[in-house]
Design a protein around this motif. Structure first.
Motif, PDB file in Angstrom:
ATOM      1  N   MET A   1      -0.330  16.589   1.666  1.00 56.45           N
ATOM      2  CA  MET A   1       0.711  15.575   1.584  1.00 56.45           C
ATOM      3  C   MET A   1       1.977  16.179   1.000  1.00 56.45           C
ATOM      4  N   SER A   2       3.127  15.835   1.599  1.00 56.45           N
ATOM      5  CA  SER A   2       4.390  16.344   1.090  1.00 56.45           C
ATOM      6  C   SER A   2       4.764  15.625  -0.198  1.00 56.45           C
ATOM      7  N   ALA A   3       5.806  16.133  -0.848  1.00 57.03           N
ATOM      8  CA  ALA A   3       6.272  15.511  -2.084  1.00 57.03           C
ATOM      9  C   ALA A   3       7.221  14.354  -1.821  1.00 57.03           C
ATOM     10  N   LEU A   4       7.519  14.066  -0.547  1.00 60.80           N
ATOM     11  CA  LEU A   4       8.446  12.987  -0.206  1.00 60.80           C
ATOM     12  C   LEU A   4       7.847  11.642  -0.566  1.00 60.80           C
ATOM     13  N   ARG A   5       8.563  10.911  -1.398  1.00 59.16           N
ATOM     14  CA  ARG A   5       8.127   9.569  -1.740  1.00 59.16           C
ATOM     15  C   ARG A   5       8.843   8.569  -0.849  1.00 59.16           C
ATOM     16  N   GLY A   6       8.270   7.364  -0.763  1.00 60.57           N
ATOM     17  CA  GLY A   6       8.871   6.335   0.073  1.00 60.57           C
ATOM     18  C   GLY A   6       9.956   5.576  -0.659  1.00 60.57           C
ATOM     19  N   ALA A   7      10.559   4.633   0.052  1.00 61.71           N
ATOM     20  CA  ALA A   7      11.621   3.813  -0.521  1.00 61.71           C
ATOM     21  C   ALA A   7      11.068   2.897  -1.602  1.00 61.71           C
ATOM     22  N   SER A   8      11.894   2.609  -2.588  1.00 59.57           N
ATOM     23  CA  SER A   8      11.542   1.633  -3.610  1.00 59.57           C
ATOM     24  C   SER A   8      11.741   0.227  -3.053  1.00 59.57           C
ATOM     25  N   ILE A   9      10.815  -0.669  -3.354  1.00 64.35           N
ATOM     26  CA  ILE A   9      10.937  -2.039  -2.860  1.00 64.35           C
ATOM     27  C   ILE A   9      12.112  -2.751  -3.512  1.00 64.35           C
ATOM     28  N   GLU A  10      12.302  -2.529  -4.803  1.00 64.47           N
ATOM     29  CA  GLU A  10      13.401  -3.197  -5.489  1.00 64.47           C
ATOM     30  C   GLU A  10      14.737  -2.753  -4.876  1.00 64.47           C
ATOM     31  N   GLY A  11      15.482  -3.728  -4.379  1.00 61.57           N
ATOM     32  CA  GLY A  11      16.771  -3.447  -3.764  1.00 61.57           C
ATOM     33  C   GLY A  11      16.712  -3.012  -2.315  1.00 61.57           C
ATOM     34  N   ALA A  12      15.509  -2.943  -1.737  1.00 62.34           N
ATOM     35  CA  ALA A  12      15.361  -2.470  -0.357  1.00 62.34           C
ATOM     36  C   ALA A  12      15.838  -3.512   0.641  1.00 62.34           C
ATOM     37  N   ARG A  13      16.159  -3.037   1.835  1.00 66.94           N
ATOM     38  CA  ARG A  13      16.484  -3.898   2.975  1.00 66.94           C
ATOM     39  C   ARG A  13      15.409  -3.654   4.021  1.00 66.94           C
ATOM     40  N   ILE A  14      14.540  -4.637   4.184  1.00 70.43           N
ATOM     41  CA  ILE A  14      13.268  -4.434   4.881  1.00 70.43           C
ATOM     42  C   ILE A  14      13.194  -5.259   6.162  1.00 70.43           C
ATOM     43  N   VAL A  15      12.768  -4.607   7.235  1.00 73.66           N
ATOM     44  CA  VAL A  15      12.485  -5.281   8.497  1.00 73.66           C
ATOM     45  C   VAL A  15      10.975  -5.381   8.646  1.00 73.66           C
ATOM     46  N   VAL A  16      10.471  -6.578   8.970  1.00 78.67           N
ATOM     47  CA  VAL A  16       9.040  -6.783   9.196  1.00 78.67           C
ATOM     48  C   VAL A  16       8.861  -7.365  10.592  1.00 78.67           C
ATOM     49  N   THR A  17       8.109  -6.688  11.441  1.00 76.08           N
ATOM     50  CA  THR A  17       7.812  -7.237  12.763  1.00 76.08           C
ATOM     51  C   THR A  17       6.561  -8.117  12.679  1.00 76.08           C
ATOM     52  N   GLY A  18       6.467  -9.076  13.587  1.00 74.01           N
ATOM     53  CA  GLY A  18       5.324  -9.989  13.569  1.00 74.01           C
ATOM     54  C   GLY A  18       5.237 -10.753  12.267  1.00 74.01           C
ATOM     55  N   ALA A  19       6.381 -11.290  11.817  1.00 75.43           N
ATOM     56  CA  ALA A  19       6.489 -11.834  10.455  1.00 75.43           C
ATOM     57  C   ALA A  19       6.129 -13.307  10.343  1.00 75.43           C
ATOM     58  N   ASN A  20       5.795 -13.947  11.430  1.00 69.78           N
ATOM     59  CA  ASN A  20       5.648 -15.400  11.409  1.00 69.78           C
ATOM     60  C   ASN A  20       4.459 -15.898  10.597  1.00 69.78           C
ATOM     61  N   ARG A  21       3.421 -15.080  10.513  1.00 63.42           N
ATOM     62  CA  ARG A  21       2.200 -15.535   9.820  1.00 63.42           C
ATOM     63  C   ARG A  21       1.366 -14.315   9.429  1.00 63.42           C
ATOM     64  N   GLY A  22       0.229 -14.574   8.789  1.00 62.92           N
ATOM     65  CA  GLY A  22      -0.725 -13.517   8.497  1.00 62.92           C
ATOM     66  C   GLY A  22      -0.178 -12.396   7.637  1.00 62.92           C
ATOM     67  N   ILE A  23      -0.505 -11.162   8.000  1.00 60.25           N
ATOM     68  CA  ILE A  23      -0.105  -9.999   7.212  1.00 60.25           C
ATOM     69  C   ILE A  23       1.409  -9.839   7.227  1.00 60.25           C
ATOM     70  N   GLY A  24       2.054 -10.135   8.350  1.00 66.72           N
ATOM     71  CA  GLY A  24       3.507 -10.019   8.410  1.00 66.72           C
ATOM     72  C   GLY A  24       4.190 -10.939   7.428  1.00 66.72           C
ATOM     73  N   LEU A  25       3.768 -12.193   7.402  1.00 61.15           N
ATOM     74  CA  LEU A  25       4.309 -13.160   6.431  1.00 61.15           C
ATOM     75  C   LEU A  25       4.036 -12.692   5.009  1.00 61.15           C
ATOM     76  N   ALA A  26       2.866 -12.122   4.775  1.00 62.58           N
ATOM     77  CA  ALA A  26       2.524 -11.613   3.443  1.00 62.58           C
ATOM     78  C   ALA A  26       3.463 -10.493   3.025  1.00 62.58           C
ATOM     79  N   PHE A  27       3.809  -9.607   3.940  1.00 65.95           N
ATOM     80  CA  PHE A  27       4.765  -8.538   3.618  1.00 65.95           C
ATOM     81  C   PHE A  27       6.126  -9.117   3.260  1.00 65.95           C
ATOM     82  N   VAL A  28       6.565 -10.123   4.001  1.00 62.58           N
ATOM     83  CA  VAL A  28       7.850 -10.765   3.707  1.00 62.58           C
ATOM     84  C   VAL A  28       7.833 -11.346   2.295  1.00 62.58           C
ATOM     85  N   THR A  29       6.811 -12.114   1.993  1.00 62.05           N
ATOM     86  CA  THR A  29       6.720 -12.787   0.700  1.00 62.05           C
ATOM     87  C   THR A  29       6.596 -11.787  -0.439  1.00 62.05           C
ATOM     88  N   GLU A  30       5.742 -10.803  -0.276  1.00 61.33           N
ATOM     89  CA  GLU A  30       5.511  -9.807  -1.320  1.00 61.33           C
ATOM     90  C   GLU A  30       6.776  -8.990  -1.586  1.00 61.33           C
TER      91      GLU A  30
END
Length: 256
Positions: A1-30
């Motif tokens: 695994m590389s040392a590259l870390r991912g984006a921080s959620i705080e302050g992020a601008r996030i696109v979620v596909t399939g967001a209407n329900r289920g896991i997608g809705l959970a990602f939006v809410t979280e």
């Protein structure tokens, strides 16, 4: 695994596909609860947004992942995005060889593989322009071994797993990480036919976002995923044969 870390959620601008329900809705809410600045909720039909999604305050974006026009328009509309969660998925519930609908497997591949590929191609320049970011691909335990009772769904998710690895290799130099989530049985409409214990979608989203922030390449998000990986490692033939027997089971049940 590389040392590259991912984006921080705080302050992020996030696109979620399939967001209407289920896991997608959970990602939006979280994501919103964890301090994301903006969440763009991608839905196939803006006139069919669920009350639960509307209540989150997320920005609704038309986003049918099988449509070049929709994905390209979304990339322009979400030009400040630095995280994309490829969650939209299709399980046709058909067999692969003895299929009642010979086009079902093609439809699953279009949504589950070509959908994320299309989205990553469109949004990679956006993330690069914004200084880097992260893609998160929501997959399944059906991606790690041939899962006969899931027909064309299993091959499509396996293809998406390889997609994540290849996209990561191409995009790391632009400070863009790619995390693939291997997900077990979750309490969603897609798994409504499965009896027994199922994970809360919010737990999957929470684990997935943390894995992204750490820069994990592949994350087994829940107990079923971890146990499936272990059984596969111990005896691949026995594990695959067991999955094959489930093709003829009268009901599907997770372990209590």
């Amino acid at each position: 695994m590389s040392a590259l870390r991912g984006a921080s959620i705080e302050g992020a601008r996030i696109v979620v596909t399939g967001a209407n329900r289920g896991i997608g809705l959970a990602f939006v809410t979280e994501a919103l609860e964890r301090g994301a600045a903006t969440v763009y909720a991608g839905v196939r039909d803006v006139d069919s947004v669920t009350d639960e999604l509307a209540a989150t305050g997320a920005e609704i974006v038309p986003l049918e992942v099988t449509s070049d026009a929709d994905v390209e328009a979304a990339a322009k509309a979400c030009a400040d995005a630095n995280v994309v969660v490829n969650n939209a998925g299709l399980h046709a519930g058909d067999r692969l060889i003895e299929a009642s609908d010979p086009d079902a497997a093609r439809a699953e591949m279009e949504v589950n593989y070509f959908g994320p590929l299309r989205t990553i191609r469109a949004f990679a320049p956006v993330l690069r322009e914004n200084g880097g970011g992260s893609f998160v691909n929501v997959l399944s335990v059906a991606a790690i071994a041939p899962t006969a009772f899931m027909g064309g769904y299993s091959p499509s998710k396996a293809a998406a797993l390889y997609l994540g690895g290849i996209a990561r290799a191409e995009l790391e130099r632009y400070n863009i990480s790619v995390t693939s989530l291997v997900v077990g049985s979750v309490d969603t409409r897609m798994a409504s036919h499965v009896e027994g214990d199922k994970e809360d979608p919010r737990d999957i989203a929470a684990v997935g976002l943390k894995a992204m922030e750490r820069g994990e390449w592949v994350c087994d998000t829940d107990r079923m995923a971890v146990e499936s990986r272990a059984r596969l490692a111990r005896d691949p033939v026995r594990y695959e044969r067991g999955l094959g027997k489930l093709l003829f089971a009268t009901e599907l049940r997770t372990k209590p």
